[in-house]
Design an enzyme around this catalytic site. Structure first.
Site, PDB file in Angstrom:
ATOM      1  N   CYS A 161      -7.724   2.022   2.598  1.00  0.00           N
ATOM      2  CA  CYS A 161      -7.820   3.485   2.666  1.00  0.00           C
ATOM      3  C   CYS A 161      -8.942   4.057   1.811  1.00  0.00           C
ATOM      4  CB  CYS A 161      -6.491   4.112   2.254  1.00  0.00           C
ATOM      5  SG  CYS A 161      -5.085   3.513   3.205  1.00  0.00           S
ATOM      6  N   CYS A 215      -1.847  11.546  -2.005  1.00  0.00           N
ATOM      7  CA  CYS A 215      -0.934  10.499  -1.562  1.00  0.00           C
ATOM      8  C   CYS A 215       0.509  10.846  -1.852  1.00  0.00           C
ATOM      9  CB  CYS A 215      -1.281   9.181  -2.249  1.00  0.00           C
ATOM     10  SG  CYS A 215      -1.126   9.248  -4.047  1.00  0.00           S
TER      11      CYS A 215
END
Length: 240
Positions: free
Chosen positions: A204, A229
């Site tokens: 990511c 996140c």
């Protein structure tokens, strides 16, 4: 009860190290969160105040090899213990069995981050009264531009309910962080030399191009205004 408005005003023009010292003096159950990126500056400041300061990091199981090596380098460089928080193995195994290893490219990163990062963090914070993070206002214009130096954490609960969150570097720019790293010869993740600015999990995270904002290297396939996140989900302002 902490008067956060007064506290933020009092430390607005002081050094991050002064706020870290205040935080360590105020709480017995407090820890520094270390992500393996440039927030190593927090460790450098904190260990100079209290050598046995509690430090933890989240091992998602998907970090870059360079990040694992860096965490070990920091442990040896400062002669400290770093608590490594890992995901619940049963929950992770079930998730991977059902959705594979790269489901986040299709349905977003929240579910994966929830298991690999949020749950372990929640478990750790439930043992604390306060934590110290390395987030800065300039890291993400969409979610972090209004963070305070000290605040009540609205996303997580501490050992006694309320949890205090300190962000000593909130007012610092990326340039100031790197000036500190160079001035005090602080170790840094070798990925920074390869164009990585904001460093997270390997699948990511990617290097940023010239003039791109650092957060564009994270979850690049998603809406740029919601790149959290969940560790600092309290930063996201609802559009409802």
């Amino acid at each position: 009860m902490t008067d956060f408005a007064q506290l933020n005003q009092e430390y607005a023009n002081q050094r991050p190290k002064d706020l870290i010292r205040y935080a360590l003096e105020q709480h017995d159950r407090i820890a520094v969160s270390f992500s393996g990126a440039e927030d190593v500056v927090l460790i450098d400041m904190a260990v100079k105040i209290r050598k046995d300061v509690e430090i933890f990091t989240l091992d998602t199981g998907r970090l870059h090899p360079e990040t694992y090596q860096f965490i070990e380098q920091i442990r040896k460089h400062y002669g400290i213990q770093i608590q490594v928080q890992t995901p619940d193995q049963l929950a992770l195994q079930q998730f991977v069995s059902e959705k594979g290893l790269f489901s986040f490219y299709e349905d977003g990163h929240n579910e994966c981050c929830g298991i690999r990062k949020i749950a372990p963090l929640r478990a750790k914070l439930s043992t604390l009264d306060a934590w110290i993070t390395g987030q800065r206002k300039d890291q993400s214009p969409g979610t972090r531009s209004n963070i305070d130096l000290a605040e009540q954490d609205t996303a997580f609960q501490g050992a006694n309910g309320a949890l205090v969150k300190y962000n000593p570097l909130a007012n610092w720019s990326s340039q100031q962080v790197w000036e500190y790293i160079k001035m005090f010869d602080v170790p840094y993740n070798s990925l920074h030399e390869r164009g990585f600015v904001s460093i997270g999990c390997e699948p990511c995270t990617r290097p940023t191009l010239p003039h791109q904002h650092e957060r564009e290297g994270r979850w690049w396939w998603e809406d740029a205004t919601h790149k959290e996140c969940g560790l600092h989900s309290g930063n996201i302002i609802s559009k409802g």
